[in-house]
Design a protein around this motif. Structure first.
Motif, PDB file in Angstrom:
ATOM      1  N   PRO A  54       0.525  -1.436  -0.559  1.00 37.25           N
ATOM      2  CA  PRO A  54      -0.002   0.110  -0.242  1.00 37.25           C
ATOM      3  C   PRO A  54       0.704   1.183   0.084  1.00 37.25           C
ATOM      4  N   ASP A  55       2.055   1.171   0.627  1.00 34.00           N
ATOM      5  CA  ASP A  55       2.815   2.404   0.932  1.00 34.00           C
ATOM      6  C   ASP A  55       2.852   2.713  -0.675  1.00 34.00           C
ATOM      7  N   GLU A  56       3.952   1.924  -1.192  1.00 35.74           N
ATOM      8  CA  GLU A  56       4.451   2.074  -2.653  1.00 35.74           C
ATOM      9  C   GLU A  56       3.425   2.153  -3.958  1.00 35.74           C
ATOM     10  N   ASP A  57       2.110   1.968  -3.364  1.00 43.69           N
ATOM     11  CA  ASP A  57       0.690   2.302  -4.171  1.00 43.69           C
ATOM     12  C   ASP A  57       0.691   4.399  -3.812  1.00 43.69           C
ATOM     13  N   LEU A  58       0.475   4.721  -2.825  1.00 49.10           N
ATOM     14  CA  LEU A  58       0.836   5.626  -2.307  1.00 49.10           C
ATOM     15  C   LEU A  58       1.714   6.737  -3.123  1.00 49.10           C
ATOM     16  N   ARG A  59       2.977   6.130  -2.286  1.00 51.62           N
ATOM     17  CA  ARG A  59       4.246   7.064  -3.292  1.00 51.62           C
ATOM     18  C   ARG A  59       3.606   7.004  -4.838  1.00 51.62           C
ATOM     19  N   SER A  60       3.413   6.250  -5.100  1.00 51.41           N
ATOM     20  CA  SER A  60       3.323   6.093  -7.004  1.00 51.41           C
ATOM     21  C   SER A  60       2.453   7.395  -7.653  1.00 51.41           C
ATOM     22  N   ALA A  61       1.200   7.444  -6.445  1.00 51.83           N
ATOM     23  CA  ALA A  61       0.554   8.295  -6.560  1.00 51.83           C
ATOM     24  C   ALA A  61       1.238   9.779  -5.968  1.00 51.83           C
ATOM     25  N   ARG A  62       1.503   9.590  -4.764  1.00 54.36           N
ATOM     26  CA  ARG A  62       2.438  11.248  -4.615  1.00 54.36           C
ATOM     27  C   ARG A  62       2.487  11.914  -5.940  1.00 54.36           C
ATOM     28  N   ALA A  63       3.793  11.241  -6.121  1.00 51.96           N
ATOM     29  CA  ALA A  63       4.461  11.468  -7.274  1.00 51.96           C
ATOM     30  C   ALA A  63       4.257  11.597  -8.772  1.00 51.96           C
ATOM     31  N   ASP A  64       3.280  11.001  -9.388  1.00 49.14           N
ATOM     32  CA  ASP A  64       2.070  11.616  -9.972  1.00 49.14           C
ATOM     33  C   ASP A  64       1.522  12.749  -9.887  1.00 49.14           C
ATOM     34  N   VAL A  65       1.162  13.138  -7.815  1.00 51.36           N
ATOM     35  CA  VAL A  65       0.370  14.044  -8.540  1.00 51.36           C
ATOM     36  C   VAL A  65       1.651  15.322  -7.821  1.00 51.36           C
ATOM     37  N   GLU A  66       2.091  15.276  -7.968  1.00 50.55           N
ATOM     38  CA  GLU A  66       3.948  16.111  -7.363  1.00 50.55           C
ATOM     39  C   GLU A  66       3.728  16.649  -9.480  1.00 50.55           C
ATOM     40  N   SER A  67       3.919  15.474  -9.664  1.00 52.40           N
ATOM     41  CA  SER A  67       4.455  15.525 -10.818  1.00 52.40           C
ATOM     42  C   SER A  67       3.207  16.652 -12.116  1.00 52.40           C
ATOM     43  N   TRP A  68       2.370  16.036 -11.700  1.00 52.88           N
ATOM     44  CA  TRP A  68       0.995  17.268 -12.459  1.00 52.88           C
ATOM     45  C   TRP A  68       1.154  18.416 -12.087  1.00 52.88           C
ATOM     46  N   ASN A  69       1.336  18.999 -10.659  1.00 47.76           N
ATOM     47  CA  ASN A  69       1.400  20.427 -10.368  1.00 47.76           C
ATOM     48  C   ASN A  69       2.447  21.288 -11.201  1.00 47.76           C
ATOM     49  N   GLU A  70       2.823  20.286 -12.014  1.00 45.95           N
ATOM     50  CA  GLU A  70       4.240  21.523 -12.362  1.00 45.95           C
ATOM     51  C   GLU A  70       4.001  21.393 -13.998  1.00 45.95           C
ATOM     52  N   GLU A  71       2.664  20.692 -14.240  1.00 45.96           N
ATOM     53  CA  GLU A  71       2.353  20.277 -15.959  1.00 45.96           C
ATOM     54  C   GLU A  71       1.655  21.845 -15.763  1.00 45.96           C
ATOM     55  N   ASP A  72       0.812  21.768 -17.488  1.00 44.51           N
ATOM     56  CA  ASP A  72       0.368  23.030 -17.774  1.00 44.51           C
ATOM     57  C   ASP A  72      -1.246  23.130 -17.514  1.00 44.51           C
ATOM     58  N   PHE A  73      -1.457  22.020 -16.872  1.00 43.65           N
ATOM     59  CA  PHE A  73      -2.773  21.938 -16.627  1.00 43.65           C
ATOM     60  C   PHE A  73      -3.210  21.955 -15.426  1.00 43.65           C
ATOM     61  N   GLU A  74      -4.538  21.872 -15.175  1.00 39.96           N
ATOM     62  CA  GLU A  74      -4.825  21.541 -13.306  1.00 39.96           C
ATOM     63  C   GLU A  74      -5.612  20.478 -12.567  1.00 39.96           C
TER      64      GLU A  74
END
Length: 301
Positions: A54-74
């Protein structure tokens, strides 16, 4: 509601991806909404899988959210204040959205829908209807597909109107590829919305889901043309189920069994001409807006 931080957003993403106990997205959304926290629901369902912890799933999701924050979409969750309020009114509410462009609160949008391989008459009607809607100050809403959708968006933009595209792919994809430049133009002058992961390709399931979101986002749906088996009929039927008005052009009401069957249902109207469709849509959109403001005022008492 409010605005979640990255931890809560990551927990929601992890829940949607892993679907603990085989829960559907609407079931996950309902549980999270009741709890007011995705993290609480994630912890309640915490259970190692055969392949990942589960921790790995959550870490992967957190990494994606952080990367989406840097994109040109919301990236929005249904919990965020500026998530479109009208989408919260339906069971098919997308738990997450990805947007490019200008989100407008209480957007007065009307869907203009029809087939990809539309007749010349349908394309002319779509252009006239979209131009008319835009000139009355209404937002032209469509799905960025070929045919009627493309005509609706282009016509709205051509007269300086606002248009919103709700797409059946991820926000980083374009379908059809020929509409890539149009999608970019809409994101600059209006709004593009996706309910799918950013890199998601088109699929058979994504377009009916997109149609349900279009129905919920708009104040009414105008069906310009459709066949017996057209995907357009899905939005018309879903709109009726959502309690959203549907305006059928006369050829649809008379020329299809499903259209004829809808005539007489509450909230279903017919129009003989583009001007009649625009006049009806304007009246319905403004009336629904007045009702919405009255309800909001009552909630504040």
């Amino acid at each position: 509601m409010g605005r979640w931080g990255d931890d809560e957003k990551a927990a929601l993403v992890a829940l949607l991806r892993t679907r603990p106990a085989g829960m559907s997205w609407p079931e996950i959304t309902a549980e999270v909404a009741d709890a007011g926290s995705a993290l609480k629901i994630w912890e309640a369902h915490l259970e190692p899988s055969l392949f990942t912890a589960p921790d790995e799933d959550l870490r992967s999701a957190r990494a994606d959210v952080e990367s989406w924050n840097e994109e040109d979409f919301e990236f929005l969750t249904f919990y965020d204040d500026h998530y479109p309020a009208q989408l919260r009114e339906v069971h098919q509410m997308p738990p997450v959205l990805f947007t490019r462009g200008n989100l407008v609160a209480d957007d007065k949008a009307v869907s203009v829908v029809g087939p990809r391989h539309a007749s010349n008459e349908a394309l002319a009607n779509a252009a006239a209807i979209s131009t008319g809607l835009a000139r009355t100050g209404l937002t032209v809403l469509s799905g960025l597909a070929e045919g009627v959708d493309t005509t609706a968006h282009v016509s709205a933009l051509a007269c300086g109107g606002r248009t919103v595209a709700i797409i059946g792919t991820g926000i980083q994809k374009s379908y059809p590829a020929a509409n890539r430049a149009l999608q970019e133009k809409i994101s600059q002058a209006g709004l593009v919305i996706s309910q799918f992961w950013p890199d998601a390709p088109p699929s058979k399931q994504s377009f009916p889901m997109r149609n349900a979101t279009m129905s919920a986002y708009g104040r009414a749906t105008i069906v310009v043309e459709a066949s017996e088996k057209s995907g357009t009929r899905i939005q018309a039927r879903v709109a009726v189920a959502h309690g959203r008005p549907v305006i059928l052009m006369d050829s649809v009401a008379r020329g299809t069994e499903w259209g004829n069957a809808l005539v007489g249902e509450p909230g279903v109207f017919t129009a003989r001409t583009p001007d009649e469709a625009v006049e009806r849509a304007e009246d319905l959109a403004n009336r629904l807006g007045d009702i919405s403001h009255l309800l909001d005022a009552a909630d504040d008492l």
